[in-house]
Design a protein around this motif. Structure first.
Motif, PDB file in Angstrom:
ATOM      1  N   THR A  41       0.858  -1.180   0.000  1.00 12.20           N
ATOM      2  CA  THR A  41       0.000   0.000   0.000  1.00 12.20           C
ATOM      3  C   THR A  41       0.894   1.228   0.000  1.00 12.20           C
ATOM      4  OG1 THR A  41      -1.718  -1.155   1.226  1.00 12.20           O
ATOM      5  CG2 THR A  41      -1.843   1.241   1.180  1.00 12.20           C
ATOM      6  N   LYS A  43       0.852   5.358   0.020  1.00  9.42           N
ATOM      7  CA  LYS A  43      -0.019   6.486   0.351  1.00  9.42           C
ATOM      8  C   LYS A  43       0.579   7.756  -0.242  1.00  9.42           C
ATOM      9  CE  LYS A  43      -1.746   4.379   4.534  1.00  9.42           C
ATOM     10  NZ  LYS A  43      -1.875   4.462   5.986  1.00  9.42           N
ATOM     11  N   VAL A  93      -5.911  12.098   0.963  1.00 12.51           N
ATOM     12  CA  VAL A  93      -4.872  11.062   0.939  1.00 12.51           C
ATOM     13  C   VAL A  93      -5.414   9.914   0.092  1.00 12.51           C
ATOM     14  CG1 VAL A  93      -5.620   9.936   3.078  1.00 12.51           C
ATOM     15  CG2 VAL A  93      -3.266   9.693   2.316  1.00 12.51           C
ATOM     16  N   ALA A  95      -4.763   5.870  -1.034  1.00 11.38           N
ATOM     17  CA  ALA A  95      -4.099   4.600  -0.753  1.00 11.38           C
ATOM     18  C   ALA A  95      -4.106   3.793  -2.044  1.00 11.38           C
ATOM     19  CB  ALA A  95      -4.823   3.851   0.355  1.00 11.38           C
TER      20      ALA A  95
END
Length: 136
Positions: A41, A43, A93, A95
């Protein structure tokens, strides 16, 4: 003669052990490690620079993660989530999740990427009474 029979017996045992190890390796692989799934992941909170349009109008961009350059290619519909976040949220944000793909000279390709975007709310400053700790 008894000595030769004993040697033959030891050789047969060694062959059987070798065959058993070979069968075990074929069934379970070289090591018997627990199977797992590697997912990454990434970000980001800024719209990517230098977005390229590639085959079938897919969008490709790169993200620098601690010196490793991750190449991400997504469908236009998936990339639109980033465009909408940039247009509609003052702070956000994203992901970006996927699997580690093909290695590149300075990083790798993120395989099967998916993007989720979240609006980021600014934290409210603490009031003066909360900021000062009361002595006991």
């Amino acid at each position: 003669m008894y000595y030769n029979q004993k040697i033959d017996s030891v050789q047969k045992q060694e062959q059987l052990c070798s065959q058993a190890v070979s069968i075990q390796s074929n069934l379970f692989g070289e090591s018997m490690a627990t199977a797992g799934k590697l997912e990454l992941t990434i970000k980001i909170n800024e719209f990517p620079d230098d977005v390229k349009t590639v085959e079938n109008n897919w969008k490709q961009f790169e993200v620098d993660c601690d010196g490793k350059i991750i190449t991400i290619t997504v469908k236009p519909k998936v990339f639109k989530k980033l465009e909408d976040a940039q247009a509609n949220y003052p702070m956000w944000v994203a992901a970006i999740a996927g699997k580690m793909g093909e290695a590149t000279p300075n990083g790798f390709v993120l395989a099967e990427p998916a993007i989720q975007v979240f609006e980021k709310k600014p934290k409210e400053p603490k009031s003066a009474s909360e900021a000062v700790a009361t002595p006991n």
